[in-house]
Write a protein that holds these residues in place. Structure first.
Motif, short mmCIF file in Angstrom:
data_model
loop_
_atom_site.label_atom_id
_atom_site.label_comp_id
_atom_site.label_asym_id
_atom_site.label_seq_id
_atom_site.Cartn_x
_atom_site.Cartn_y
_atom_site.Cartn_z
N LEU A 468 0.83 -1.20 0.00
CA LEU A 468 0.00 0.00 0.00
C LEU A 468 0.87 1.25 0.00
O LEU A 468 1.88 1.33 0.72
N TYR A 470 0.35 5.54 0.40
CA TYR A 470 -0.59 6.37 1.14
C TYR A 470 -0.49 7.81 0.63
O TYR A 470 0.58 8.44 0.69
N GLU A 485 -5.20 8.37 2.07
CA GLU A 485 -5.95 7.39 1.28
C GLU A 485 -5.01 6.25 0.92
O GLU A 485 -3.94 6.48 0.34
N ALA A 486 -5.41 5.03 1.30
CA ALA A 486 -4.58 3.84 1.01
C ALA A 486 -4.78 3.46 -0.46
O ALA A 486 -5.89 3.21 -0.91
N VAL A 520 -6.05 -5.54 1.97
CA VAL A 520 -5.92 -4.09 2.03
C VAL A 520 -6.53 -3.54 3.32
O VAL A 520 -5.94 -2.67 3.97
N GLU A 523 -4.17 -4.34 6.22
CA GLU A 523 -2.91 -3.59 6.10
C GLU A 523 -3.12 -2.10 6.38
O GLU A 523 -2.32 -1.46 7.08
N ALA A 524 -4.21 -1.53 5.85
CA ALA A 524 -4.48 -0.11 6.06
C ALA A 524 -4.82 0.17 7.52
O ALA A 524 -4.38 1.18 8.09
N GLN A 527 -1.62 0.22 9.58
CA GLN A 527 -0.91 1.49 9.45
C GLN A 527 -1.64 2.59 10.20
O GLN A 527 -1.02 3.46 10.84
N MET A 541 -8.12 7.13 7.82
CA MET A 541 -7.44 6.28 6.82
C MET A 541 -8.53 5.85 5.84
O MET A 541 -9.44 5.09 6.20
N VAL A 543 -10.08 3.96 2.69
CA VAL A 543 -9.90 2.71 1.92
C VAL A 543 -11.03 2.59 0.91
O VAL A 543 -12.21 2.69 1.28
#
Length: 699
Positions: A468, A470, A485-486, A520, A523-524, A527, A541, A543
């Motif tokens: 990803l 960002y 934004e991922a 995703v 993972e997002a 983070q 965040m 997605v």
């Protein structure tokens, strides 16, 4: 009633008691059980009761003589199995012949030589036992042959007559020994199509004295066609050759083989050739076209929306529709259409096949121009598009047809079928209910997509190629990064870093986006949790959820798992959903959005204004943010209409108490206009490109 016995039983029949006494005395030492009768009537009753092994029967008796008595006994059950010695004072040849005519086994003349009687009786008993055993064996063999449908015959090469078992008679359809079985008759009942073959085989055996092993059909007297297996061997009796054969009725086996062949090569629902059979026919058609330097066309026909029929009306209705569709395809082919190998001017439905499911194929051969193929394809489409009445319900489907040509598009059955399939999917992608010729350019594109899909699957499995990036989102007032934004990237082993535009369509069409989307989210959120712990200004965040993800029945569980697994605060996760995904099923979309809001996440409409913008759904959906699409930002400085649209979106969001984010901001002038219009946040190259995770900690 016949009594069981463990020893020989002899019945003495004579109206002279002295003779009976002398006979008993002569036989007592060698026979354990002797019974006597003084006349024919009494002899018949004793026979029924004791079933003796041998009868000494006097010829000259009152009322019923020995000839009549012998004849009656022979006609009784078990009468054939008893040895009957006629005792007579008559010595004329005609009397002896009469004795044998009524069934006597042997005869003795009076006066009887008593010292020899016992030996004579033992000899006859032994001979009769041998005959009984032979008869028993013959009956067993006949029964076994009947059960096995196996007859036997013998020919001495000298006469027309054949020595045949009863089963041979049954096979040819006449009662045993109803007529003399001859070689000519046997050949006459052979099926006309096989008769010359059998005749030449038998003549060759006659000339060469060599056996044969053949199969042929017999048309018996009842009109039934029976398939037989005829196996022969040469034997020699006293130096004379004989042809011995077995005739085995294999009709049932042949029918079974035909049924097995049918199930192996034909579709039991439509009676059309299945995939295996059709490919064999296509190979044959290609070989014929190659020999005659002709062209042929292969049509791949797929029914559109057939699954909907199965799902709504059930599989039985689906089967009925398939049968009707198969018949319509057949009916769409006129007699003048060239179709079949070796029969180029006549329709042959063997060259229509059902590959499986709702897929059909058709071979058109001996082609002279494309127009004839196009006409046939259109007739099939028109026919299949007419209404169907299934279980009393009016239903509709359409068809997509792909067409490939030999030798232009391939020289093997597999390649032609693959290319016709490719062309059919082009029709599917372009709206269905039409036909399409195979295109090499489109095929190359498809091959590239298939390669990309395979590589993407491998990337998902190995787990270290997807990552990803960002892109920061900035507050227009403070110019501080408030969110990210991922954005997905694929670190391809040979092509380097790929953006979603290079592979997202493949991921969507193959369904791989579901697995990628789950990864995703986790993972997002991971983070986001790290940013939450380090930056107090971090607010979101973002997605993206594709339409396929949003409409997946498990999307709520995937989002909840990502939050629970990473322990991120739910309000920091913002799900971006396109208008088109939400509008597909409004009621279900509202229910899902409410559930997601209950988790605590934020919801944004991505690319707002490019789809089905509707004040109605904005009023009913629990939305937090509107994202202004880059297409409205690009010319916001120079195009008053784009500026007006941006102003309207921002004002609408303010009125609905929603926040706004503009994407694709690359110029200061764009930023200033958006700031003046009241946009909350922006993202774009003016501030920063999308960054790998490690770069976030350097800022």
């Amino acid at each position: 009633m016949t009594l069981s016995k463990a020893h020989d039983v002899i019945l003495l029949v004579d109206d002279d008691p002295v003779i009976r006494i002398l006979m008993r005395k002569a036989l007592t030492s060698s026979v354990e059980l002797i019974i006597e009768a003084s006349n024919g009537e009494e002899a018949i009753e004793l026979f029924k009761r004791y079933s003796p092994d041998l009868i000494l029967l006097d010829v000259s008796m009152d009322n019923m003589d020995g000839f009549e008595c012998c004849s009656i006994i022979r006609a009784l059950p078990e009468g054939d199995n008893v040895a009957i010695i006629m005792v007579t004072a008559l010595d004329q040849p005609q009397d002896i012949q009469k004795a044998f005519n009524v069934g006597a086994t042997d005869f003795m003349t009076k006066p009887v030589k008593w010292p020899l009687l016992s030996h004579r009786i033992q000899y006859v008993l032994k001979a009769n036992k041998t005959i009984k055993e032979l008869t028993k064996s013959k009956n067993k063999l006949a029964k076994a042959q009947s059960i096995a449908h196996l007859g036997s015959w013998e020919w001495d090469f000298k006469t027309e007559s054949l020595d045949c078992s009863d089963e041979v008679y049954r096979i040819v359809g006449i009662a045993p020994h109803q007529a003399q079985m001859t070689l000519s008759y046997l050949i006459e009942v052979v099926h006309p199509d096989d008769r010359d073959f059998v005749r030449s085989t038998v003549l060759n055996a006659l000339q060469t004295k060599q056996p044969y092993d053949i199969e042929y059909r017999v048309l018996n007297t009842s009109g039934e066609v029976i398939t037989v297996h005829d196996v022969t061997d040469i034997t020699f009796d006293f130096g004379e050759p004989k042809l011995n054969g077995t005739l085995h009725d294999i009709t049932t086996r042949k029918k079974t083989e035909q049924e097995i062949s049918y199930y192996a090569f034909y579709d039991t629902l439509t009676d059309l050739p299945n995939r295996r059979k059709f490919l064999m026919q296509l190979d044959s058609a290609i070989a014929n076209a190659q020999r005659h330097a002709n062209k042929l066309a292969l049509l791949f026909i797929d029914l559109d929306s057939f699954k909907k029929i199965n799902d709504t009306l059930g599989h039985k209705a689906g089967d009925e529709l398939l049968c009707q569709a198969a018949q319509r395809i057949k009916d769409s082919i006129r007699d003048s259409d060239n179709l079949a190998v070796g029969e180029l001017t006549k329709f042959n439905e063997q060259h229509i096949g059902r590959l499986g499911g709702d897929e059909f194929t058709l071979i058109l051969s001996d082609l002279t121009d494309f127009d004839s193929v196009a006409n046939i394809a259109q007739r099939i489409i028109d026919s299949l598009s007419k209404p169907y009445f299934i279980q009393g319900i009016k239903s509709f489907i359409s068809a997509s047809i792909g067409i490939s040509f030999y030798p232009d598009d391939g020289i093997t059955a597999d390649i032609l079928l693959q290319h016709a399939d490719t062309a059919m999917y082009e029709v599917k992608n372009n709206g269905k209910n039409s036909y399409q010729l195979f295109s090499h350019e489109k095929h190359q594109s498809l091959m590239a997509r298939l390669k990309t899909e395979a590589e993407l699957r491998e990337a998902i499995q190995c787990g270290d190629q997807l990552e990803l990036y960002y892109q920061p989102q900035y507050n227009v007032i403070t110019s501080q990064a408030v969110g990210y934004e991922a954005l997905l990237r694929w670190n391809h082993p040979t092509k380097g870093i790929l953006s979603p535009i290079d592979f997202m369509a493949v991921a969507e069409n193959s369904g791989l986006i579901i697995e990628i989307g789950k990864w995703v989210l986790v993972e997002a959120c991971t983070q986001a949790k790290m940013l939450q712990d380090k930056h107090i200004d971090f607010k979101r965040m973002a997605v993206n959820l594709s339409a396929l993800q949003f409409n997946d029945e498990n999307i709520y569980d995937y989002v909840k798992f990502a939050i629970d697994h990473t322990q991120v605060s739910p309000h920091l996760l913002e799900l971006e959903i396109t208008e088109s995904a939400i509008i597909r099923n409004v009621d279900d979309a509202i229910a899902l959005l409410v559930k997601l809001k209950d988790l605590g996440v934020k919801l944004a409409i991505d690319d707002f204004g490019t789809g089905y913008s509707s004040l109605n759904y904005l009023r009913n959906f629990p939305i937090d943010t509107l994202k202004i699409d880059k297409s409205f930002v690009d010319e916001i400085v120079t195009n008053p209409k784009d500026a007006a649209i941006a102003r309207t979106i921002i004002q609408l969001a303010m009125n609905l108490e929603l926040s706004t984010i503009a994407e694709g901001v690359e110029q200061t002038e764009q930023f200033e206009i958006l700031k003046s219009l009241g946009c909350n946040d922006i993202q774009g190259y003016l501030y920063s490109k999308a960054l790998p995770a490690k770069k976030l900690w350097e800022k």
